[in-house]
Design a protein around this motif. Sequence first.
Motif, PDB file in Angstrom:
ATOM      1  N   ASN A 130       0.847  -1.194   0.000  1.00 33.74           N
ATOM      2  CA  ASN A 130       0.000   0.000   0.000  1.00 33.74           C
ATOM      3  C   ASN A 130       0.883   1.244   0.000  1.00 33.74           C
ATOM      4  O   ASN A 130       1.915   1.267   0.652  1.00 33.74           O
ATOM      5  CB  ASN A 130      -0.889  -0.001   1.241  1.00 33.74           C
ATOM      6  CG  ASN A 130      -1.830  -1.174   1.265  1.00 33.74           C
ATOM      7  OD1 ASN A 130      -2.453  -1.506   0.276  1.00 33.74           O
ATOM      8  ND2 ASN A 130      -1.911  -1.837   2.399  1.00 33.74           N
ATOM      9  N   GLU A 141      -9.569   2.050   2.942  1.00 34.02           N
ATOM     10  CA  GLU A 141      -9.703   3.476   3.232  1.00 34.02           C
ATOM     11  C   GLU A 141      -8.417   4.241   2.938  1.00 34.02           C
ATOM     12  O   GLU A 141      -7.356   3.659   2.765  1.00 34.02           O
ATOM     13  CB  GLU A 141     -10.081   3.698   4.695  1.00 34.02           C
ATOM     14  CG  GLU A 141      -9.045   3.202   5.679  1.00 34.02           C
ATOM     15  CD  GLU A 141      -9.487   3.333   7.117  1.00 34.02           C
ATOM     16  OE1 GLU A 141     -10.251   4.258   7.429  1.00 34.02           O
ATOM     17  OE2 GLU A 141      -9.074   2.495   7.933  1.00 34.02           O
ATOM     18  N   THR A 142      -8.549   5.554   2.893  1.00 33.02           N
ATOM     19  CA  THR A 142      -7.416   6.463   2.819  1.00 33.02           C
ATOM     20  C   THR A 142      -7.378   7.244   4.116  1.00 33.02           C
ATOM     21  O   THR A 142      -8.373   7.841   4.510  1.00 33.02           O
ATOM     22  CB  THR A 142      -7.553   7.417   1.621  1.00 33.02           C
ATOM     23  OG1 THR A 142      -7.594   6.645   0.419  1.00 33.02           O
ATOM     24  CG2 THR A 142      -6.399   8.396   1.556  1.00 33.02           C
ATOM     25  N   GLU A 195       7.233   9.122  -1.270  1.00 35.63           N
ATOM     26  CA  GLU A 195       6.271   8.071  -1.595  1.00 35.63           C
ATOM     27  C   GLU A 195       6.975   6.727  -1.514  1.00 35.63           C
ATOM     28  O   GLU A 195       8.088   6.573  -2.024  1.00 35.63           O
ATOM     29  CB  GLU A 195       5.690   8.272  -2.990  1.00 35.63           C
ATOM     30  CG  GLU A 195       4.661   7.223  -3.365  1.00 35.63           C
ATOM     31  CD  GLU A 195       3.993   7.502  -4.698  1.00 35.63           C
ATOM     32  OE1 GLU A 195       3.004   6.822  -4.992  1.00 35.63           O
ATOM     33  OE2 GLU A 195       4.457   8.381  -5.440  1.00 35.63           O
ATOM     34  N   LYS A 219       2.409   8.347   1.537  1.00 33.04           N
ATOM     35  CA  LYS A 219       2.912   9.558   0.895  1.00 33.04           C
ATOM     36  C   LYS A 219       2.999  10.682   1.925  1.00 33.04           C
ATOM     37  O   LYS A 219       2.192  10.745   2.845  1.00 33.04           O
ATOM     38  CB  LYS A 219       1.980   9.992  -0.242  1.00 33.04           C
ATOM     39  CG  LYS A 219       1.817   8.937  -1.312  1.00 33.04           C
ATOM     40  CD  LYS A 219       0.787   9.343  -2.335  1.00 33.04           C
ATOM     41  CE  LYS A 219       0.561   8.217  -3.343  1.00 33.04           C
ATOM     42  NZ  LYS A 219      -0.498   8.538  -4.302  1.00 33.04           N
ATOM     43  N   VAL A 247      -0.335  10.640   4.112  1.00 32.43           N
ATOM     44  CA  VAL A 247      -1.467   9.936   3.504  1.00 32.43           C
ATOM     45  C   VAL A 247      -1.121   8.458   3.383  1.00 32.43           C
ATOM     46  O   VAL A 247      -0.127   8.096   2.746  1.00 32.43           O
ATOM     47  CB  VAL A 247      -1.812  10.517   2.111  1.00 32.43           C
ATOM     48  CG1 VAL A 247      -2.985   9.765   1.499  1.00 32.43           C
ATOM     49  CG2 VAL A 247      -2.105  12.005   2.196  1.00 32.43           C
ATOM     50  N   LEU A 248      -1.942   7.607   4.011  1.00 30.30           N
ATOM     51  CA  LEU A 248      -1.780   6.156   3.931  1.00 30.30           C
ATOM     52  C   LEU A 248      -3.001   5.593   3.215  1.00 30.30           C
ATOM     53  O   LEU A 248      -4.133   5.894   3.587  1.00 30.30           O
ATOM     54  CB  LEU A 248      -1.707   5.547   5.332  1.00 30.30           C
ATOM     55  CG  LEU A 248      -0.538   5.997   6.169  1.00 30.30           C
ATOM     56  CD1 LEU A 248      -1.039   6.730   7.373  1.00 30.30           C
ATOM     57  CD2 LEU A 248       0.273   4.811   6.549  1.00 30.30           C
ATOM     58  N   GLU A 249      -2.768   4.784   2.212  1.00 31.33           N
ATOM     59  CA  GLU A 249      -3.867   4.182   1.465  1.00 31.33           C
ATOM     60  C   GLU A 249      -3.896   2.683   1.724  1.00 31.33           C
ATOM     61  O   GLU A 249      -2.883   2.004   1.591  1.00 31.33           O
ATOM     62  CB  GLU A 249      -3.713   4.470  -0.024  1.00 31.33           C
ATOM     63  CG  GLU A 249      -3.804   5.942  -0.350  1.00 31.33           C
ATOM     64  CD  GLU A 249      -3.610   6.234  -1.819  1.00 31.33           C
ATOM     65  OE1 GLU A 249      -3.805   5.328  -2.648  1.00 31.33           O
ATOM     66  OE2 GLU A 249      -3.250   7.373  -2.137  1.00 31.33           O
ATOM     67  N   THR A 250      -5.064   2.186   2.110  1.00 29.75           N
ATOM     68  CA  THR A 250      -5.263   0.754   2.288  1.00 29.75           C
ATOM     69  C   THR A 250      -6.331   0.301   1.300  1.00 29.75           C
ATOM     70  O   THR A 250      -6.904   1.116   0.582  1.00 29.75           O
ATOM     71  CB  THR A 250      -5.708   0.412   3.733  1.00 29.75           C
ATOM     72  OG1 THR A 250      -7.042   0.890   3.929  1.00 29.75           O
ATOM     73  CG2 THR A 250      -4.778   1.020   4.767  1.00 29.75           C
ATOM     74  N   ARG A 306      -5.616  10.250   6.340  1.00 30.79           N
ATOM     75  CA  ARG A 306      -4.830  11.483   6.247  1.00 30.79           C
ATOM     76  C   ARG A 306      -4.577  12.012   7.651  1.00 30.79           C
ATOM     77  O   ARG A 306      -5.500  12.126   8.445  1.00 30.79           O
ATOM     78  CB  ARG A 306      -5.580  12.530   5.438  1.00 30.79           C
ATOM     79  CG  ARG A 306      -5.714  12.175   3.978  1.00 30.79           C
ATOM     80  CD  ARG A 306      -6.563  13.208   3.233  1.00 30.79           C
ATOM     81  NE  ARG A 306      -6.693  12.889   1.843  1.00 30.79           N
ATOM     82  CZ  ARG A 306      -7.581  12.023   1.348  1.00 30.79           C
ATOM     83  NH1 ARG A 306      -8.406  11.400   2.151  1.00 30.79           N
ATOM     84  NH2 ARG A 306      -7.634  11.781   0.069  1.00 30.79           N
TER      85      ARG A 306
END
Length: 55
Positions: free
Chosen positions: A3, A46-47, A17, A6, A40-43, A49
Amino acid sequence: MGNPIKVYSMNGSLLFEESYKANQVNIETSSLTTGAYMLVLETKRETIRRKLIIK
Protein backbone atom coordinates in the motif's frame (compact mmCIF):
# COMPACT_ATOMS: atom_id res chain seq x y z
CA MET A 1 3.14 -4.69 -4.14
CA GLY A 2 2.18 -2.94 -0.92
CA ASN A 3 0.00 0.00 0.00
CA PRO A 4 1.29 3.50 -0.73
CA ILE A 5 2.32 5.96 1.96
CA LYS A 6 2.91 9.56 0.89
CA VAL A 7 4.11 12.76 2.54
CA TYR A 8 3.00 16.08 1.06
CA SER A 9 3.99 19.64 1.88
CA MET A 10 1.07 21.77 3.03
CA ASN A 11 0.96 23.39 -0.44
CA GLY A 12 0.34 19.96 -2.01
CA SER A 13 3.78 19.01 -3.35
CA LEU A 14 4.58 15.29 -3.08
CA LEU A 15 7.81 14.93 -1.07
CA PHE A 16 7.94 11.21 -0.28
CA GLU A 17 6.27 8.07 -1.60
CA GLU A 18 6.88 4.44 -0.71
CA SER A 19 4.94 1.19 -0.61
CA TYR A 20 4.52 -0.70 2.65
CA LYS A 21 3.25 -4.15 3.59
CA ALA A 22 3.86 -4.24 7.35
CA ASN A 23 1.62 -3.06 10.19
CA GLN A 24 4.38 -0.68 11.27
CA VAL A 25 6.18 1.78 8.99
CA ASN A 26 9.26 3.90 9.69
CA ILE A 27 9.62 7.08 7.64
CA GLU A 28 12.97 8.83 7.36
CA THR A 29 12.19 12.45 8.24
CA SER A 30 15.73 13.87 8.45
CA SER A 31 15.36 15.48 5.02
CA LEU A 32 12.19 17.34 6.07
CA THR A 33 12.55 20.85 7.47
CA THR A 34 10.69 22.09 10.53
CA GLY A 35 7.00 22.55 9.75
CA ALA A 36 3.71 20.83 8.98
CA TYR A 37 3.15 18.11 6.40
CA MET A 38 0.28 15.86 5.30
CA LEU A 39 0.76 12.10 5.73
CA VAL A 40 -1.47 9.94 3.50
CA LEU A 41 -1.78 6.16 3.93
CA GLU A 42 -3.87 4.18 1.46
CA THR A 43 -5.26 0.75 2.29
CA LYS A 44 -7.68 -1.48 0.42
CA ARG A 45 -10.53 -0.18 2.58
CA GLU A 46 -9.70 3.48 3.23
CA THR A 47 -7.42 6.46 2.82
CA ILE A 48 -6.07 7.89 6.07
CA ARG A 49 -4.83 11.48 6.25
CA ARG A 50 -2.94 12.89 9.23
CA LYS A 51 -1.02 16.07 9.87
CA LEU A 52 2.67 15.43 10.52
CA ILE A 53 4.56 18.06 12.57
CA ILE A 54 8.38 18.18 12.39
CA LYS A 55 10.00 20.21 15.19
